[in-house]
Design an enzyme around this catalytic site. Structure first.
Site, PDB file in Angstrom:
ATOM      1  N   LYS A 166     -14.199   3.797  -2.238  1.00 14.82           N
ATOM      2  CA  LYS A 166     -14.788   2.837  -1.314  1.00 14.82           C
ATOM      3  C   LYS A 166     -16.133   2.413  -1.877  1.00 14.82           C
ATOM      4  O   LYS A 166     -17.090   3.183  -1.880  1.00 14.82           O
ATOM      5  CB  LYS A 166     -14.926   3.453   0.073  1.00 14.82           C
ATOM      6  CG  LYS A 166     -14.485   2.478   1.135  1.00 14.82           C
ATOM      7  CD  LYS A 166     -14.340   3.107   2.478  1.00 14.82           C
ATOM      8  CE  LYS A 166     -13.892   2.021   3.464  1.00 14.82           C
ATOM      9  NZ  LYS A 166     -13.846   2.490   4.816  1.00 14.82           N
TER      10      LYS A 166
ATOM     11  N   GLU B 168       7.006  16.985   3.012  1.00  9.68           N
ATOM     12  CA  GLU B 168       7.245  16.859   4.462  1.00  9.68           C
ATOM     13  C   GLU B 168       8.431  15.942   4.771  1.00  9.68           C
ATOM     14  O   GLU B 168       8.850  15.804   5.905  1.00  9.68           O
ATOM     15  CB  GLU B 168       5.995  16.288   5.147  1.00  9.68           C
ATOM     16  CG  GLU B 168       4.826  17.263   5.240  1.00  9.68           C
ATOM     17  CD  GLU B 168       3.915  17.230   4.023  1.00  9.68           C
ATOM     18  OE1 GLU B 168       4.368  16.783   2.947  1.00  9.68           O
ATOM     19  OE2 GLU B 168       2.757  17.652   4.150  1.00  9.68           O
TER      20      GLU B 168
ATOM     21  N   TRP C 274     -12.263  -1.238  -0.296  1.00 11.06           N
ATOM     22  CA  TRP C 274     -11.365  -0.317  -0.997  1.00 11.06           C
ATOM     23  C   TRP C 274     -10.995  -0.839  -2.381  1.00 11.06           C
ATOM     24  O   TRP C 274     -10.670  -2.016  -2.536  1.00 11.06           O
ATOM     25  CB  TRP C 274     -10.067  -0.133  -0.197  1.00 11.06           C
ATOM     26  CG  TRP C 274     -10.227   0.745   1.000  1.00 11.06           C
ATOM     27  CD1 TRP C 274     -11.383   1.313   1.456  1.00 11.06           C
ATOM     28  CD2 TRP C 274      -9.193   1.150   1.896  1.00 11.06           C
ATOM     29  NE1 TRP C 274     -11.131   2.043   2.577  1.00 11.06           N
ATOM     30  CE2 TRP C 274      -9.798   1.961   2.882  1.00 11.06           C
ATOM     31  CE3 TRP C 274      -7.824   0.918   1.969  1.00 11.06           C
ATOM     32  CZ2 TRP C 274      -9.071   2.544   3.924  1.00 11.06           C
ATOM     33  CZ3 TRP C 274      -7.108   1.498   3.004  1.00 11.06           C
ATOM     34  CH2 TRP C 274      -7.716   2.299   3.971  1.00 11.06           C
TER      35      TRP C 274
ATOM     36  N   THR D 181       3.659  23.292   1.074  1.00 11.93           N
ATOM     37  CA  THR D 181       2.952  22.244   0.360  1.00 11.93           C
ATOM     38  C   THR D 181       1.488  22.629   0.347  1.00 11.93           C
ATOM     39  O   THR D 181       0.938  23.032   1.381  1.00 11.93           O
ATOM     40  CB  THR D 181       3.181  20.864   1.015  1.00 11.93           C
ATOM     41  OG1 THR D 181       2.322  19.921   0.414  1.00 11.93           O
ATOM     42  CG2 THR D 181       2.964  20.856   2.510  1.00 11.93           C
TER      43      THR D 181
HETATM   44  P1  AMP Z   1       4.305  16.406  -2.609  1.00 13.87           P
HETATM   45  O1  AMP Z   1       4.427  16.745  -1.175  1.00 13.87           O
HETATM   46  O2  AMP Z   1       3.603  17.448  -3.408  1.00 13.87           O
HETATM   47  O3  AMP Z   1       5.623  16.067  -3.178  1.00 13.87           O
HETATM   48  O4  AMP Z   1       3.366  15.133  -2.751  1.00 13.87           O
HETATM   49  C1  AMP Z   1       3.618  13.964  -2.015  1.00 13.87           C
HETATM   50  C2  AMP Z   1       2.663  12.887  -2.453  1.00 13.87           C
HETATM   51  O5  AMP Z   1       2.901  12.499  -3.822  1.00 13.87           O
HETATM   52  C3  AMP Z   1       2.839  11.599  -1.673  1.00 13.87           C
HETATM   53  O6  AMP Z   1       2.206  11.651  -0.423  1.00 13.87           O
HETATM   54  C4  AMP Z   1       2.219  10.588  -2.632  1.00 13.87           C
HETATM   55  O7  AMP Z   1       0.815  10.593  -2.557  1.00 13.87           O
HETATM   56  C5  AMP Z   1       2.627  11.119  -3.995  1.00 13.87           C
HETATM   57  N1  AMP Z   1       3.826  10.401  -4.451  1.00 13.87           N
HETATM   58  C6  AMP Z   1       5.099  10.818  -4.365  1.00 13.87           C
HETATM   59  N2  AMP Z   1       5.928   9.907  -4.910  1.00 13.87           N
HETATM   60  C7  AMP Z   1       5.162   8.873  -5.335  1.00 13.87           C
HETATM   61  C8  AMP Z   1       5.423   7.615  -5.961  1.00 13.87           C
HETATM   62  N3  AMP Z   1       6.655   7.251  -6.296  1.00 13.87           N
HETATM   63  N4  AMP Z   1       4.374   6.807  -6.236  1.00 13.87           N
HETATM   64  C9  AMP Z   1       3.113   7.176  -5.925  1.00 13.87           C
HETATM   65  N5  AMP Z   1       2.798   8.350  -5.346  1.00 13.87           N
HETATM   66  C10 AMP Z   1       3.805   9.186  -5.040  1.00 13.87           C
END
Ligand code: AMP
Length: 536
Positions: free
Chosen positions: A434, A330, A439, A185
Site C-alpha cells: 500500500k 481450507e 494498492w 495449514t
Molecule cells: P495453502 O493453503 O497453503 O495451499 O495456500 C493457499 C494460498 O496459496 C491461497 O490462499 C493463495 O494465496 C495461494 N495460491 C494458491 N493457488 C494459487 C494460484 N493459482 N495463484 C496464486 N496464488 C495461489
C-alpha cells in the site's frame, strides 16, 4: 414431498469400489528413495488396503482415531489414504518439512493415536517422542529388512504389519458427513490450524475436478502429482485419479530432482502432472539445459502460487499446456480452474496472455465473491479488486477444535472477477503493498520481471518508506547466463509495462529465495530479512 431416490452415501469407499471395478488392472507406480520402482495395479493396492484395514483394527485404535502420516507420495501412503478413512478413522497427513515445534504441536492438537513414518523422518520423531503422549503405535513405512534401529517403542515395519492380515475386509457403510481427512495449514500468525474434511467433501471435490471443463481426467490419463500427499492430499489426486480410472505415478521423495522426474515421465508415459511454480520452473530449466523432451506430458496444473507467463510459454515450447488452478487447504483444496479452451486462441495476442494468468472459473459447487473492507460485494468487472470470499460443500466452515466461522470464508486473497466468471488473484492481503494509500499488485510486477531472460526468480515485497508509508522492493535471482545484468536494466525494463508509480524503488540481487514447507516462495521470510532495508 421427498424424492424417491436411493439414499446412498458419498463416501471414499465408493471411490475404491468403483476403481476396483472399472480400473482394476490400471497401474499404480511409485518410485522408492533408492530410485527403484514399485509396480502395482489398483486391484493389488486395494487388496493391500484391506490388509491394512485389518491391521488398524488389530492395533485397537479407537473408532474415530486420528492416524498421522509423515510420508512422501508413494503406494503405502496411497493405501493409508483409503484404509484409515474407510474404517471410519481420520487420515491426518502431517507435513514433515515443517519445523519440529510445529509438527509436535500438530500431532498433539490432533491427538494422533498412531504414526506411520517414512524412515527418513524417524530421527526427527525420536527426538520429540516423549512429548507426544497420545501416540501409542509407531510404524515405519518400509519392509522388515529396512527397519532402522530406533528408540521409538515397538517400532514396526509396515510390511510386517500387513504380512499376517487377510486381503479382504468388511467395510462399514459410513455416513457421508463423517470426518475423513485432517490437514493443518500453517497460517502467518498463531499456531497451525486443522482443516477437517469429510467423505462427502472429498467425493464432491473429486467429482467436480473431474468435469471436462475442469481438470477433466479420463481413463487414458497417467497422472503424476508432484504436489505432496502431505499437503491437502496432493490436491486429491489419490482419490480423483482412481475415480476417473486414470493411472497414478507417485514420484517418492526426489520431487525436486528434475532429471529423475523427467526420466519417470518418459518411462511411465505420464500425461498429466501437478506442481507449484518452483517445481515447474526446475523442470523447465532442466529441459532447456539438457535438451531432453517429454512427449507424453500434455497438460499440467500450476497452482499453489502464481506462475509467471514466461513459464507457461516455455512449457508450451516443451509441448506441455499449463493450466492455472487456485485453491487452499481450507478448500480441500481446489476452488477454481482455468482450463485451456480453443476459443482462447481467438482472443487478441495480448489478451491471450492475460487469459492464461487468470485463476479460472469456480468449480461447480463453489460460490465466489469479492468484497471491500466493510464486507460490501464489489462488481465482477475484471477491474475492481477486493478480498475474495467463497462458499461451498468442500469449504471449511470451522477449524478443528475452534468455533465456527462465518457463512462465507474469507480467503485472505485479493482478486478481480470478470463478467465471464474468471477470477484473478492479484495478491495476498498480507502481501499487498500500500503506497500512498493505493494498492500495488506485487504479482503483476513479478510477472513482468520474470519475462526478462536474465531473471531466474523474482519477488516484490513492500518495505517501509518515510513518505509513501511503503514502497515496492524487487528481489531477483539472476540467471547465470547474464552476469552483466544490472538493477537499473531491470527497473527500466518495467517502464511502460506496469503503471509508472508501481515501479519498485530498488532492485536487489540474491543467490536464492527462501521457500515455505509447501515449496512456495516465503514473502514472510523475505520481509523479515529486508526489515531494516535502507532506501538509497
Ligand atoms: P495453502 O493453503 O497453503 O495451499 O495456500 C493457499 C494460498 O496459496 C491461497 O490462499 C493463495 O494465496 C495461494 N495460491 C494458491 N493457488 C494459487 C494460484 N493459482 N495463484 C496464486 N496464488 C495461489
Amino acid at each position: 414431498m421427498k424424492g424417491l431416490m436411493m439414499d446412498v452415501p458419498l463416501n471414499i469407499k465408493t471411490i475404491m469400489s468403483h476403481a476396483a471395478m472399472v480400473a482394476a488392472d490400471t497401474k499404480l507406480i511409485s518410485r522408492r528413495a533408492d530410485g527403484s520402482i514399485s509396480r502395482l495395479t489398483y486391484s493389488d493396492a486395494f487388496a493391500r488396503t484391506a490388509r491394512l484395514a485389518n491391521a488398524l483394527d488389530h492395533l485397537e485404535l479407537s473408532s474415530e482415531a486420528r492416524v498421522g502420516t509423515l510420508a512422501w507420495n508413494d503406494h503405502r501412503h496411497f493405501e493409508l489414504h483409503y484404509a484409515i478413512p474407510c474404517t471410519g478413522r481420520i487420515c491426518h497427513t502431517v507435513n514433515p518439512k515443517l519445523f519440529p515445534e510445529q509438527i509436535k504441536f500438530i500431532i498433539n492438537d490432533a491427538q494422533d493415536e498412531a504414526l506411520f513414518i517414512d524412515p527418513q523422518f524417524i530421527p526427527m520423531i525420536e527426538a520429540m517422542q516423549d512429548q507426544l503422549p497420545s501416540v501409542k503405535h509407531w510404524i515405519a513405512l518400509c519392509s522388515a529388512n529396512e527397519l532402522p534401529q530406533s528408540s521409538l517403542p515397538d517400532l514396526q515395519a509396515y510390511e510386517n504389519l500387513l504380512g499376517c492380515e487377510q486381503d479382504s475386509y468388511d467395510w462399514p457403510l459410513l455416513d457421508e458427513n463423517r470426518a475423513s481427512n485432517l490437514c493443518y495449514t500453517s497460517g502467518t500468525t498463531g499456531d497451525p490450524k486443522g482443516v477437517l474434511g469429510s467423505h462427502r467433501s472429498i467425493v464432491l471435490q473429486c467429482m467436480s475436478q473431474n468435469m471436462a471443463s475442469q481438470l477433466g481426467l479420463t481413463s487414458e490419463d497417467v497422472v503424476m502429482p508432484l504436489v505432496p500427499m502431505f499437503h491437502v492430499n496432493a490436491w486429491c489426486m489419490p482419490y480423483s485419479a482412481p475415480m476417473a480410472g486414470a493411472a497414478l505415478v507417485l514420484p517418492g521423495p526426489h520431487v525436486s530432482d528434475a532429471a529423475a522426474i523427467t526420466d519417470l515421465i518418459n518411462q511411465e508415459k505420464v500425461t498429466f502432472s501437478l506442481a507449484v511454480p518452483t517445481l515447474w520452473s526446475g523442470i523447465n530449466q532442466f529441459l532447456n539445459a539438457s535438451g531432453t523432451s517429454i512427449p507424453s506430458l500434455e497438460r499440467g496444473v500450476i497452482g499453489g502460487a502464481a506462475g509467471a507467463l514466461q513459464l507457461y510459454q516455455d512449457m508450451d515450447r516443451h509441448g506441455v499446456t499449463l493450466e492455472n488452478g487456485w485453491g487452499m487447504t481450507e478448500l480441500s483444496p481446489i476452488g477454481s480452474y482455468n482450463r485451456y479452451l480453443p476459443s482462447h486462441d481467438q482472443l487478441p495476442k495480448e489478451d491471450q496472455a492475460e487469459q492464461r494468468l487468470k485463476s479460472g472459473r469456480p468449480l461447480f459447487g463453489i460460490q465466489m465473491r469479492i468484497v471491500d473492507e466493510d464486507g460490501n460485494s464489489l462488481p465482477h468487472d475484471g477491474e475492481t479488486t477486493g478480498v475474495l470470499e467463497i462458499r461451498g460443500p468442500w469449504a471449511c466452515s470451522a477449524y478443528y477444535g475452534k468455533p465456527r466461522e462465518h457463512d462465507w470464508f474469507n480467503t485472505g486473497d485479493v482478486a478481480t472477477i470478470d463478467p465471464s466468471g474468471y477470477m484473478r488473484i492479484t495478491d495476498r492481503v498480507k502481501d499487498v503493498i500500500k503506497s500512498g494509500g493505493e494498492w500495488i499488485s506485487s504479482i503483476e510486477i513479478e510477472n513482468v520481471v520474470m519475462s526478462h531472460p536474465g531473471v531466474r526468480e523474482a519477488v516484490v515485497i513492500g518495505v517501509a518508506h518515510q513518505h509513501w508509508s511503503e514502497r515496492p522492493l524487487l528481489i531477483v535471482v539472476p540467471d547465470d547466463n547474464y552476469p552483466t545484468l544490472t538493477s537499473d536494466q531491470l527497473l527500466s525494463y518495467l517502464e511502460g509495462k506496469v503503471p509508472k508509480w508501481w515501479i519498485p524503488n530498488a532492485c536487489e540481487f540474491v543467490d536464492t529465495l527462501p521457500h515455505t514447507a509447501t515449496g512456495k516462495v516465503s514473502k514472510k521470510m523475505l520481509r523479515e530479512n529486508f526489515n531494516h532495508y535502507q532506501w538509497a
